[in-house]
Design a protein around this motif. Sequence first.
Motif, PDB file in Angstrom:
ATOM      1  N   ALA A  82       0.820  -1.207   0.000  1.00  0.00           N
ATOM      2  CA  ALA A  82       0.000   0.000   0.000  1.00  0.00           C
ATOM      3  C   ALA A  82       0.859   1.265   0.000  1.00  0.00           C
ATOM      4  N   GLY A  83       0.467   2.199  -0.855  1.00  0.00           N
ATOM      5  CA  GLY A  83       1.145   3.482  -0.952  1.00  0.00           C
ATOM      6  C   GLY A  83       2.415   3.472  -1.771  1.00  0.00           C
ATOM      7  N   LYS A  84       2.791   2.316  -2.317  1.00  0.00           N
ATOM      8  CA  LYS A  84       4.045   2.207  -3.073  1.00  0.00           C
ATOM      9  C   LYS A  84       3.826   2.305  -4.585  1.00  0.00           C
ATOM     10  N   GLY A  85       2.573   2.271  -5.004  1.00  0.00           N
ATOM     11  CA  GLY A  85       2.286   2.426  -6.428  1.00  0.00           C
ATOM     12  C   GLY A  85       2.595   1.222  -7.280  1.00  0.00           C
ATOM     13  N   VAL A  86       2.691   0.039  -6.674  1.00  0.00           N
ATOM     14  CA  VAL A  86       3.059  -1.151  -7.443  1.00  0.00           C
ATOM     15  C   VAL A  86       1.937  -2.182  -7.501  1.00  0.00           C
ATOM     16  N   ALA A  87       0.815  -1.934  -6.830  1.00  0.00           N
ATOM     17  CA  ALA A  87      -0.281  -2.906  -6.800  1.00  0.00           C
ATOM     18  C   ALA A  87      -0.939  -3.025  -8.169  1.00  0.00           C
ATOM     19  N   ASP A  88      -1.256  -4.249  -8.558  1.00  0.00           N
ATOM     20  CA  ASP A  88      -1.879  -4.535  -9.845  1.00  0.00           C
ATOM     21  C   ASP A  88      -3.374  -4.254  -9.763  1.00  0.00           C
ATOM     22  N   PRO A  89      -3.905  -3.345 -10.603  1.00  0.00           N
ATOM     23  CA  PRO A  89      -5.335  -3.019 -10.546  1.00  0.00           C
ATOM     24  C   PRO A  89      -6.216  -3.933 -11.389  1.00  0.00           C
ATOM     25  N   SER A  90      -5.663  -4.999 -11.971  1.00  0.00           N
ATOM     26  CA  SER A  90      -6.413  -5.803 -12.942  1.00  0.00           C
ATOM     27  C   SER A  90      -7.697  -6.379 -12.370  1.00  0.00           C
ATOM     28  N   SER A  91      -7.656  -6.854 -11.116  1.00  0.00           N
ATOM     29  CA  SER A  91      -8.851  -7.464 -10.536  1.00  0.00           C
ATOM     30  C   SER A  91      -9.951  -6.430 -10.337  1.00  0.00           C
ATOM     31  N   LEU A  92      -9.607  -5.216  -9.916  1.00  0.00           N
ATOM     32  CA  LEU A  92     -10.623  -4.174  -9.770  1.00  0.00           C
ATOM     33  C   LEU A  92     -11.190  -3.779 -11.124  1.00  0.00           C
ATOM     34  N   PHE A  93     -10.336  -3.667 -12.125  1.00  0.00           N
ATOM     35  CA  PHE A  93     -10.831  -3.353 -13.472  1.00  0.00           C
ATOM     36  C   PHE A  93     -11.812  -4.436 -13.927  1.00  0.00           C
ATOM     37  N   ALA A  94     -11.436  -5.707 -13.697  1.00  0.00           N
ATOM     38  CA  ALA A  94     -12.312  -6.814 -14.097  1.00  0.00           C
ATOM     39  C   ALA A  94     -13.605  -6.801 -13.305  1.00  0.00           C
ATOM     40  N   ALA A  95     -13.543  -6.435 -12.017  1.00  0.00           N
ATOM     41  CA  ALA A  95     -14.744  -6.387 -11.193  1.00  0.00           C
ATOM     42  C   ALA A  95     -15.725  -5.345 -11.716  1.00  0.00           C
ATOM     43  N   VAL A  96     -15.219  -4.178 -12.094  1.00  0.00           N
ATOM     44  CA  VAL A  96     -16.096  -3.134 -12.631  1.00  0.00           C
ATOM     45  C   VAL A  96     -16.698  -3.576 -13.961  1.00  0.00           C
ATOM     46  N   GLU A  97     -15.880  -4.145 -14.828  1.00  0.00           N
ATOM     47  CA  GLU A  97     -16.386  -4.609 -16.117  1.00  0.00           C
ATOM     48  C   GLU A  97     -17.469  -5.673 -15.932  1.00  0.00           C
ATOM     49  N   THR A  98     -17.225  -6.609 -15.017  1.00  0.00           N
ATOM     50  CA  THR A  98     -18.196  -7.676 -14.775  1.00  0.00           C
ATOM     51  C   THR A  98     -19.482  -7.125 -14.188  1.00  0.00           C
ATOM     52  N   CYS A  99     -19.365  -6.253 -13.195  1.00  0.00           N
ATOM     53  CA  CYS A  99     -20.556  -5.682 -12.556  1.00  0.00           C
ATOM     54  C   CYS A  99     -21.359  -4.857 -13.552  1.00  0.00           C
ATOM     55  N   ALA A 100     -20.680  -4.085 -14.390  1.00  0.00           N
ATOM     56  CA  ALA A 100     -21.377  -3.282 -15.397  1.00  0.00           C
ATOM     57  C   ALA A 100     -22.116  -4.165 -16.389  1.00  0.00           C
ATOM     58  N   ARG A 101     -21.489  -5.258 -16.784  1.00  0.00           N
ATOM     59  CA  ARG A 101     -22.113  -6.167 -17.747  1.00  0.00           C
ATOM     60  C   ARG A 101     -23.355  -6.827 -17.154  1.00  0.00           C
ATOM     61  N   ILE A 102     -23.258  -7.259 -15.889  1.00  0.00           N
ATOM     62  CA  ILE A 102     -24.408  -7.891 -15.244  1.00  0.00           C
ATOM     63  C   ILE A 102     -25.519  -6.883 -15.023  1.00  0.00           C
ATOM     64  N   ALA A 103     -25.165  -5.666 -14.587  1.00  0.00           N
ATOM     65  CA  ALA A 103     -26.170  -4.626 -14.365  1.00  0.00           C
ATOM     66  C   ALA A 103     -26.887  -4.299 -15.665  1.00  0.00           C
ATOM     67  N   ALA A 104     -26.146  -4.226 -16.761  1.00  0.00           N
ATOM     68  CA  ALA A 104     -26.771  -3.951 -18.059  1.00  0.00           C
ATOM     69  C   ALA A 104     -27.689  -5.101 -18.467  1.00  0.00           C
ATOM     70  N   GLN A 105     -27.247  -6.330 -18.203  1.00  0.00           N
ATOM     71  CA  GLN A 105     -28.074  -7.496 -18.517  1.00  0.00           C
ATOM     72  C   GLN A 105     -29.384  -7.462 -17.739  1.00  0.00           C
TER      73      GLN A 105
END
Length: 326
Positions: free
Chosen positions: A298-321
């Motif tokens: 935390a705070g070092k700027g090295v954490a991978d955001p891929s899972s959060l990006f995927a979570a938003v994409e998945t939630c948006a897709r389900i909400a649209a469905q």
Amino acid sequence: MKPALALVPGEPAGIGPELCVRLAQQPRSDCELLAFGDADTLQAAARALDLPLRLLEASDTANLPGDLRLRPVPNAVSNLFGSTNPGNARAVIDALNAASDACLRGELDGLVTGPVHKAAINAGGIAYTGTTELLAERAGCDVVMMLANDVVRVALATTHLPLRAVADAIDRNTLLRVLRITEQALRNDFGIARPVIAVLGLNPHAGESGHLGREEIEVIEPVLETLREEGLRLVGPLPADTAFLPQKLTGFDAVLAMYHDQGLPVLKYSGFERAVNLTLGLPYPRVAVDHGTALDLAGKGVADPSSLFAAVETCARIAAQRKLAG
């Protein structure tokens, strides 16, 4: 109209805030985001990353990289990345509750959550077993935990139990409930007209015809027969050590594992970075990252955001469905 999603960063001392800052840099055509959290923590994360962040009112429109609409939920005490403070436990829970309530009222169409720190919340005097359980209680409904990536979807019959307690927890009513919720979610949220669910056995070799355990014969198989008569397409009970072979997975839309570590190691090995955690059965879609608070990063700027990006994409897709289905 694009779905509107709540975004909760989670533990303020962890990597959740900086992942949200990275998320705010991405243009979104699939949804609108409204964050629930502490403004100072988000700004501190932006400074640590050396990225722009402009926090907007909930009624504003996010147009530029770094724009993030925020409904403030202030921390009680100052935050230091990498070091949890139980004094902020209430703010974490308040953010989750406020976001959940907005979804339950129909103001927002789905919920995306970052990682929380269970020990810090309990140390703050709040009895907390998990966000899945918290949201289920607030909505007053039964839910199922599912983890998914681009390779496989794994639902869980039991979640965070000691291994010696698992067998007693797998009973007829539990399996009926879990499989019905999972099948309905595959149809309604993923748009699969006739989903096929692989059901794992509890014991090695799925009990080996009773020689390695009788749960398959006495509990699992009768449940599968009952649900097949209702029209559900279920395969199993299958030995867990071969059910995840790639050629077999192509025939399944999801796998039901009997316990946490039976199915999730395979999912995480097959694509941990893009894995997400879904709560099936809620009146709204909820998707979370599939990782912890990573206090050491935390705070070092090295954490991978891929899972959060995927979570938003998945939630948006389900909400649209769901919006499309009415």
